[in-house]
Design a protein around this motif. Sequence first.
Motif, PDB file in Angstrom:
ATOM      1  N   ILE A   1       0.864  -1.188   0.000  1.00  0.00           N
ATOM      2  CA  ILE A   1       0.000   0.000   0.000  1.00  0.00           C
ATOM      3  C   ILE A   1       0.892   1.226   0.000  1.00  0.00           C
ATOM      4  CG2 ILE A   1      -0.202  -0.158   2.542  1.00  0.00           C
ATOM      5  CD1 ILE A   1      -2.966   1.194   2.156  1.00  0.00           C
ATOM      6  N   SER A   2       0.495   2.217  -0.801  1.00  0.00           N
ATOM      7  CA  SER A   2       1.336   3.411  -0.837  1.00  0.00           C
ATOM      8  C   SER A   2       0.522   4.684  -0.664  1.00  0.00           C
ATOM      9  CB  SER A   2       2.096   3.484  -2.158  1.00  0.00           C
ATOM     10  OG  SER A   2       1.248   3.927  -3.180  1.00  0.00           O
ATOM     11  N   PHE A   3       1.174   5.666  -0.075  1.00  0.00           N
ATOM     12  CA  PHE A   3       0.644   7.027  -0.017  1.00  0.00           C
ATOM     13  C   PHE A   3       1.511   7.851  -0.962  1.00  0.00           C
ATOM     14  CE2 PHE A   3      -0.859   6.808   4.707  1.00  0.00           C
ATOM     15  CZ  PHE A   3      -1.774   5.836   4.360  1.00  0.00           C
ATOM     16  N   THR A   4       0.871   8.667  -1.764  1.00  0.00           N
ATOM     17  CA  THR A   4       1.615   9.436  -2.758  1.00  0.00           C
ATOM     18  C   THR A   4       1.327  10.921  -2.634  1.00  0.00           C
ATOM     19  OG1 THR A   4       1.269   7.576  -4.239  1.00  0.00           O
ATOM     20  CG2 THR A   4       2.083   9.593  -5.228  1.00  0.00           C
ATOM     21  N   THR A   5       2.326  11.724  -2.871  1.00  0.00           N
ATOM     22  CA  THR A   5       2.073  13.164  -2.988  1.00  0.00           C
ATOM     23  C   THR A   5       3.162  13.762  -3.875  1.00  0.00           C
ATOM     24  OG1 THR A   5       1.528  15.181  -1.779  1.00  0.00           O
ATOM     25  CG2 THR A   5       3.386  13.887  -0.945  1.00  0.00           C
ATOM     26  N   THR A   6       3.199  15.073  -3.966  1.00  0.00           N
ATOM     27  CA  THR A   6       4.229  15.704  -4.799  1.00  0.00           C
ATOM     28  C   THR A   6       5.049  16.658  -3.944  1.00  0.00           C
ATOM     29  OG1 THR A   6       2.935  17.632  -5.419  1.00  0.00           O
ATOM     30  CG2 THR A   6       2.661  15.671  -6.776  1.00  0.00           C
ATOM     31  N   ILE A   7       6.218  16.990  -4.431  1.00  0.00           N
ATOM     32  CA  ILE A   7       7.077  17.895  -3.672  1.00  0.00           C
ATOM     33  C   ILE A   7       6.488  19.295  -3.594  1.00  0.00           C
ATOM     34  CG2 ILE A   7       9.267  16.693  -4.058  1.00  0.00           C
ATOM     35  CD1 ILE A   7       9.732  18.751  -6.340  1.00  0.00           C
ATOM     36  N   LEU A   8       5.471  19.564  -4.368  1.00  0.00           N
ATOM     37  CA  LEU A   8       4.804  20.863  -4.275  1.00  0.00           C
ATOM     38  C   LEU A   8       4.023  20.942  -2.975  1.00  0.00           C
ATOM     39  CD1 LEU A   8       3.408  21.061  -7.905  1.00  0.00           C
ATOM     40  CD2 LEU A   8       5.505  22.083  -6.989  1.00  0.00           C
ATOM     41  N   ASP A   9       3.641  19.787  -2.468  1.00  0.00           N
ATOM     42  CA  ASP A   9       2.761  19.715  -1.306  1.00  0.00           C
ATOM     43  C   ASP A   9       3.550  19.620  -0.012  1.00  0.00           C
ATOM     44  OD1 ASP A   9       0.022  19.644  -0.596  1.00  0.00           O
ATOM     45  OD2 ASP A   9       0.365  17.581   0.105  1.00  0.00           O
ATOM     46  N   GLN A  10       4.487  18.685   0.040  1.00  0.00           N
ATOM     47  CA  GLN A  10       5.347  18.571   1.221  1.00  0.00           C
ATOM     48  C   GLN A  10       6.644  17.852   0.860  1.00  0.00           C
ATOM     49  OE1 GLN A  10       3.228  16.239   4.321  1.00  0.00           O
ATOM     50  NE2 GLN A  10       1.642  15.956   2.771  1.00  0.00           N
ATOM     51  N   THR A  11       7.603  17.951   1.767  1.00  0.00           N
ATOM     52  CA  THR A  11       8.873  17.248   1.528  1.00  0.00           C
ATOM     53  C   THR A  11       8.709  15.797   1.947  1.00  0.00           C
ATOM     54  OG1 THR A  11       9.755  17.624   3.734  1.00  0.00           O
ATOM     55  CG2 THR A  11      10.126  19.361   2.097  1.00  0.00           C
ATOM     56  N   LEU A  12       9.625  14.972   1.468  1.00  0.00           N
ATOM     57  CA  LEU A  12       9.552  13.559   1.812  1.00  0.00           C
ATOM     58  C   LEU A  12       9.705  13.345   3.310  1.00  0.00           C
ATOM     59  CD1 LEU A  12       9.327  10.646   0.942  1.00  0.00           C
ATOM     60  CD2 LEU A  12      11.764  10.631   0.406  1.00  0.00           C
ATOM     61  N   VAL A  13      10.579  14.151   3.927  1.00  0.00           N
ATOM     62  CA  VAL A  13      10.797  14.028   5.375  1.00  0.00           C
ATOM     63  C   VAL A  13       9.509  14.317   6.141  1.00  0.00           C
ATOM     64  CG1 VAL A  13      12.097  14.927   7.340  1.00  0.00           C
ATOM     65  CG2 VAL A  13      13.238  14.578   5.141  1.00  0.00           C
TER      66      VAL A  13
END
Lengths: 258, 258
Positions: free
Chosen positions: A222-234
């Motif tokens: 299962i994965s959660f996905t977003t973009t760097i426009l929204d938040q940093t990976l950390v």
Amino acid sequence: MKKQTSDYFAKTLEKGLRVLALFDEDHSSWTLTAIAEKVEVNLTTAYRLVNTFLELGYFKKDPKTKLLSLGPMAIALGNRLLRGFDINKVVEPLVDEAHYKYRISIDVSLFHRFNLVQLYKKEDSNTLTYKQETVSEFFYCTAMGKAVLSCLDAAEQEDLVERQSFKKMAENTIIDKNILYRELAEIRKKGYATNNEEYIKGLIAIAAPILRRGNNTPLGAISFTTTILDQTLVEFEKNYALILCDLARKIARKICNI
Amino acid sequence: MKKQTSDYFAKTLEKGLRVLALFDEDHSSWTLTAIAEKVEVNLTTAYRLVNTFLELGYFKKDPKTKLLSLGPMAIALGNRLLRGFDINKVVEPLVDEAHYKYRISIDVSLFHRFNLVQLYKKEDSNTLTYKQETVSEFFYCTAMGKAVLSCLDAAEQEDLVERQSFKKMAENTIIDKNILYRELAEIRKKGYATNNEEYIKGLIAIAAPILRRGNNTPLGAISFTTTILDQTLVEFEKNYALILCDLARKIARKICNI
DNA sequence: AATCTACTTACTATAATAGTAAGTTTAAGT
DNA sequence: ACTTAAACTTACTATTATAGTAAGTAGATT
């Protein structure tokens, strides 16, 4: 590909299914010639298959252009297939709940014959998105792929790693097997994997394996996905890693018997 | 059923599709024998078909019970079929919007070969619901069926009426053809049909035909459904009939070319 | 252990399909 | 309007896949 020369394998059916599988949101209509090419059958054979689908209402044909697209019966089948899959009944509500609670894009896939097959996906409509393959072989550059890889035993892991193309998909794509192996060991300890723009520029993700109860082999991820426009990976990890792993365990608990 | 003895009809494929279509939310697993019976093929033939689906990952088999159920590839196919159907892209958002705005159960079906094939459905999760067939031939006792019937030309209408079983499904089911014909004339004038507990006790609905532009033949229908626990049919009509007809027109406008 | 049921395999006549090649339609260019 | 090319449709058969019979096997139940 297996033998498939057995007495108990219906070749015509296989070809038909290959035709049917050509259709998706990016390819909603086909010419006969293109179908024959893609499925690698004789034009006449393609014609017979297509004609069968037409007769049965699975396809429709534009009388002018002769372009083939899916017909009503294909939708009915699609509906039934999705609903007839017992796991969906379990996974859907859990994913939906998390989606509405946290407003993130969630994707559940099953691990099947060296592929990740998308089972259920819920996207946040207000964010950027990307085209997701329903069957993907990108284990080396996706969070879900690495999550699954990380919990295979050594032999299977190597087998699957050897099957990867290690094509440079984006700047951060890992193309060195040794680096990948080291990361997989870490993922195994952490319990979840990350994708730091390794597949598509700007896309980050975290993913946890869904483990079979008992032997701990991976059933999917299962994965959660977003973009760097929204938040940093950390930030993303800090905010959601626990929730992700929790959801993975919840799903695993519910679908012990597949 | 047509001729289907043509040189250009793949019988094995047809049988395979019949097997695949057995699976739905109420029948998510089958025995080989049951499949052979339902599809009306020899046991060996059923075995071959099933084995093909197994090899390709469309089915899985419980090693103990030998029960067959859908596998990951079937889900992938289901996903693709639903997304590959261009109409869905148009219908889904319109229906979803109305569903969220008015909180009602909405169902869109296509009229195809004397059947209504469910295209898209959105149910209100807080209300009673009923088992919906993805392909139904109940034209005489459902709102959608009557909506479609009402706008066929005389010959086609009679043809379809003659195909009905006129089984008494509930207390209010119309089983007299003349009464049905009279009601159809009225529906045509009104622009929408009602179902006053004629199919299932307690279930009421209103439905409007979705008309092909130009010739005004029915392409399908859209229905709003509720139960008598929630509101009376009169109230339901008053509240929603206009919205319903409007939505039907909106959908028709968008899918002119099917 | 015996019996029953459901599944699996072996075998072959028959029917279905693949492939070649010859029409036919449609669209585009002259 | 005529020509050409591309894509689709149909006709025809050699070959092969499949249907059906029947025998064999495994698992469950008595």
